[in-house]
Design a protein around this motif. Structure first.
Motif, PDB file in Angstrom:
ATOM      1  N   ALA A  71       0.828  -1.213   0.000  1.00  0.00           N
ATOM      2  CA  ALA A  71       0.000   0.000   0.000  1.00  0.00           C
ATOM      3  C   ALA A  71       0.860   1.260   0.000  1.00  0.00           C
ATOM      4  O   ALA A  71       0.519   2.259  -0.639  1.00  0.00           O
ATOM      5  CB  ALA A  71      -0.933  -0.012   1.210  1.00  0.00           C
ATOM      6  N   SER A  72       1.988   1.221   0.705  1.00  0.00           N
ATOM      7  CA  SER A  72       2.873   2.382   0.745  1.00  0.00           C
ATOM      8  C   SER A  72       3.513   2.634  -0.611  1.00  0.00           C
ATOM      9  O   SER A  72       3.668   3.784  -1.029  1.00  0.00           O
ATOM     10  CB  SER A  72       3.956   2.177   1.809  1.00  0.00           C
ATOM     11  N   PHE A  73       3.885   1.564  -1.309  1.00  0.00           N
ATOM     12  CA  PHE A  73       4.487   1.741  -2.632  1.00  0.00           C
ATOM     13  C   PHE A  73       3.508   2.382  -3.590  1.00  0.00           C
ATOM     14  O   PHE A  73       3.864   3.292  -4.353  1.00  0.00           O
ATOM     15  CB  PHE A  73       4.954   0.389  -3.166  1.00  0.00           C
ATOM     16  N   ARG A  74       2.261   1.947  -3.572  1.00  0.00           N
ATOM     17  CA  ARG A  74       1.266   2.510  -4.479  1.00  0.00           C
ATOM     18  C   ARG A  74       1.009   3.990  -4.180  1.00  0.00           C
ATOM     19  O   ARG A  74       0.728   4.769  -5.095  1.00  0.00           O
ATOM     20  CB  ARG A  74      -0.044   1.730  -4.365  1.00  0.00           C
ATOM     21  N   ALA A  75       1.079   4.365  -2.900  1.00  0.00           N
ATOM     22  CA  ALA A  75       0.770   5.747  -2.518  1.00  0.00           C
ATOM     23  C   ALA A  75       1.998   6.647  -2.522  1.00  0.00           C
ATOM     24  O   ALA A  75       1.867   7.850  -2.263  1.00  0.00           O
ATOM     25  CB  ALA A  75       0.127   5.768  -1.131  1.00  0.00           C
ATOM     26  N   GLY A  76       3.177   6.106  -2.794  1.00  0.00           N
ATOM     27  CA  GLY A  76       4.380   6.927  -2.787  1.00  0.00           C
ATOM     28  C   GLY A  76       4.891   7.238  -1.397  1.00  0.00           C
ATOM     29  O   GLY A  76       5.530   8.273  -1.182  1.00  0.00           O
ATOM     30  N   VAL A  77       4.626   6.344  -0.434  1.00  0.00           N
ATOM     31  CA  VAL A  77       5.068   6.531   0.950  1.00  0.00           C
ATOM     32  C   VAL A  77       6.349   5.724   1.171  1.00  0.00           C
ATOM     33  O   VAL A  77       6.398   4.531   0.862  1.00  0.00           O
ATOM     34  CB  VAL A  77       3.977   6.085   1.945  1.00  0.00           C
ATOM     35  N   GLU A  78       7.369   6.365   1.692  1.00  0.00           N
ATOM     36  CA  GLU A  78       8.623   5.667   1.979  1.00  0.00           C
ATOM     37  C   GLU A  78       8.443   4.745   3.182  1.00  0.00           C
ATOM     38  O   GLU A  78       7.816   5.116   4.183  1.00  0.00           O
ATOM     39  CB  GLU A  78       9.737   6.673   2.269  1.00  0.00           C
ATOM     40  N   VAL A  79       8.993   3.527   3.078  1.00  0.00           N
ATOM     41  CA  VAL A  79       8.934   2.551   4.161  1.00  0.00           C
ATOM     42  C   VAL A  79      10.338   2.353   4.711  1.00  0.00           C
ATOM     43  O   VAL A  79      11.262   2.008   3.967  1.00  0.00           O
ATOM     44  CB  VAL A  79       8.350   1.213   3.691  1.00  0.00           C
ATOM     45  N   ILE A  80      10.501   2.572   6.006  1.00  0.00           N
ATOM     46  CA  ILE A  80      11.780   2.393   6.686  1.00  0.00           C
ATOM     47  C   ILE A  80      11.666   1.160   7.573  1.00  0.00           C
ATOM     48  O   ILE A  80      10.805   1.105   8.457  1.00  0.00           O
ATOM     49  CB  ILE A  80      12.145   3.631   7.524  1.00  0.00           C
ATOM     50  N   GLU A  81      12.507   0.177   7.343  1.00  0.00           N
ATOM     51  CA  GLU A  81      12.522  -1.037   8.160  1.00  0.00           C
ATOM     52  C   GLU A  81      13.643  -0.941   9.181  1.00  0.00           C
ATOM     53  O   GLU A  81      14.786  -0.632   8.836  1.00  0.00           O
ATOM     54  CB  GLU A  81      12.710  -2.277   7.283  1.00  0.00           C
TER      55      GLU A  81
END
Length: 542
Positions: free
Chosen positions: A396-406
């Motif tokens: 969902a984050s990829f589709r919305a352009g949200v960066e994901v930090i693991e």
């Protein structure tokens, strides 16, 4: 190699009897060829020789054989990659089972539960020995049709079969219930064996290349009116990406070649009919978040998702608790519930312009927990899919352009309970989400108190003194000592029955005044002792 994710979309096909029987025959031939290929590969026959013989024997095209081979190699590779994890997981199960047996020998010697635990321990040891033997020998055990269905023949009545022939019919049908059509970016419409085109009404028209071994009057089957409720635009975008370009070779010669996006298809038959799954590579999306704005931390639990939002300096802005009532739900229902919660989180990230910070969880350790927890918690853990809760926010984050930090999940729960819970009047899980968000921003994690006041499940709290920190070591070494010391007061609180008691009520004067301290976050089960400052009632004139 592209690092973009691959998304898969599905829809149900509307077929006439002739088309359905044609797909059944295709799947049967595909399954037979794949099982035969697996047997020949185990016998050590060279792959080039197998390809020539299989093209003649089954009437396949070279592309159809490659699809069967790649699908089979993927199954074998998944087993080989998963086996070391299964070995470590089995060792963890055995360790937990031995601990449980030791406790039962002291508390309930001679009980039936102890007997069942011993039987389970023997089964786990046998399973571990078999896994280690296969790992050392390199043997791959692959059951086409699933082991669960294969074992049902040994208990026909319990599984609803009147005879062995009825089971065999289902077994043969399951082994020939799907087939894979491989795509490539240098082929027309991203696939040579199944090409999609846009019809005048906006639907898709699939032209499937059949195998010559089927012996039909036509080499192609056309499926009209294929529509995807979700993902239609992504598929059309992948189809429109196919184009002819001119490239220069190393020798300086100009050649024309096709470039685009690969589109792969998988046809699957279930009780209602046939479905088609289309896999396309996602297109890159511009980021709409910045780390300078802050972060949104996510703490994953089996019954809820705890979310904490911070500003750029790491101060808490707001928290949320998204409940996940998954007990008794089917796989699709659980997937829908988790998906809705993830979309809400991503929407909050998009509106605030802040990246999402999640933990890099070890799923093997989560499964091993089932051996030593109580039955109620074990059922709750079994109903929850950590894998979906990790993959869905990423998608969902990829589709919305949200960066994901693991980030590393080490000691986030302890840090949240000790450093943040009492200070902000929030629960331990919200505190863990806050610690995850701060870790994603690279902020300090040093202990902020000397005496920890940690909230419990019933709204009370336990208190203990933190060990002295050795500043020459990493701060996590200090939190390791805190976690060990935290177990004792929690265990004492549980043994005393404190978890089953209601929280201490407010005093009559406090209820009459209604004095509460303004908090940046007001979650459920906040520590009631923090509603007013110590000694505030003694300073009043009455």
């Amino acid at each position: 190699m592209s690092k973009l994710p691959v998304f898969t979309y599905q829809t149900r096909l509307t077929l006439n009897p002739e088309q359905a029987s044609c797909l059944d025959a295709y799947a049967a031939l595909h399954g037979l060829a794949q099982r035969s290929l697996f047997a020949k590969m185990r016998a050590g026959v060279p792959l080039n020789e197998l390809k020539r013989s299989f093209l003649r024997r089954f009437g396949l095209t070279a592309r159809q054989f490659n699809a069967i081979r790649i699908e089979l190699e993927g199954k074998i590779a998944s087993i080989q990659e998963r086996r070391p994890e299964l070995i470590e997981e089995a060792k963890g199960w055995i360790e937990r089972a031995e601990e449980a047996i030791g406790r039962l020998k002291e508390k309930k010697p001679g009980s039936s539960l102890l007997h069942q635990k011993k039987r389970r321990l023997a089964i786990l040891r046998t399973k571990l020995d078999a896994l280690i033997s296969d790992q050392e020998s390199g043997q791959v055990r692959l059951c086409f049709g699933s082991r669960r269905l294969f074992r049902k023949q040994f208990a026909l009545e319990e599984n609803g079969y009147a005879s062995h022939a009825a089971w065999k019919k289902d077994w043969q049908s399951e082994r020939s219930s799907q087939f894979f059509v491989l795509g490539s970016k240098d082929e027309t419409a991203g696939n040579q064996s199944c090409q999609a085109a846009v019809a005048p009404d906006g639907s898709l028209r699939l032209r499937l290349r059949l195998s010559d071994g089927l012996g039909g009057p036509s080499k192609h089957m056309v499926l009209e009116g294929v529509r995807f409720v979700y993902g239609q635009e992504a598929i059309l975008q992948a189809l429109s990406a196919s184009r002819i370009v001119t490239a220069q070779t190393k020798t300086g010669k100009l050649v024309r070649k096709r470039e685009g996006s690969a589109v792969s298809y998988r046809f699957v038959r279930d009780r209602k009919g046939w479905r088609v799954f289309v896999s396309v590579e996602a297109q890159p999306v511009a980021l709409v978040t910045r780390r300078l704005a802050g972060a949104v931390g996510l703490d994953i639990n089996e019954d809820h998702l705890a979310v904490a939002e911070t500003e750029r300096f790491g101060n808490l802005v707001r928290i949320r608790r998204l409940g996940l009532n998954l007990y008794g739900k089917s796989e699709e229902q659980a997937k829908a519930i988790i998906g809705d919660a993830c979309r809400e989180i991503v929407r909050a990230c998009t509106e605030s312009g802040k990246p999402l910070v999640i933990e890099r969880l070890d799923l093997c350790k989560r499964k091993v927990e089932l051996e030593s927890v109580d039955p109620v918690r074990a059922r709750s853990l079994s109903s929850f899919s950590y894998a979906k809760a990790i993959s869905m926010p990423k998608a969902a984050s990829f589709r919305a352009g949200v960066e994901v930090i693991e980030v590393n999940p080490a000691y986030t729960s302890v840090i949240g309970a000790v450093n943040h819970a009492r200070r902000h009047g929030i629960g331990s899980h919200q505190g863990a989400a806050y610690a995850v968000a701060r870790r994603g921003l690279g902020l300090s994690e040093r202990p902020t108190v000397r005496e920890a006041v940690v909230p419990t499940r019933n709204g009370g709290h336990v208190t203990f003194v933190l060990p002295v920190r050795n500043r020459t070591k990493h701060v996590w070494s200090s939190w390791a000592g805190v976690r060990k010391r935290l177990k004792a007061p929690h265990a004492a609180h549980a043994r005393s029955g404190g978890n089953r008691l209601p929280p201490d009520p407010l005093s009559p004067k406090a209820r009459a005044l209604g004095a509460t301290r303004a908090l940046p976050a007001e979650p459920r089960h906040a520590n009631r002792r923090q509603h007013c400052s110590a000694g505030v009632l003694d300073d009043l004139p009455w």
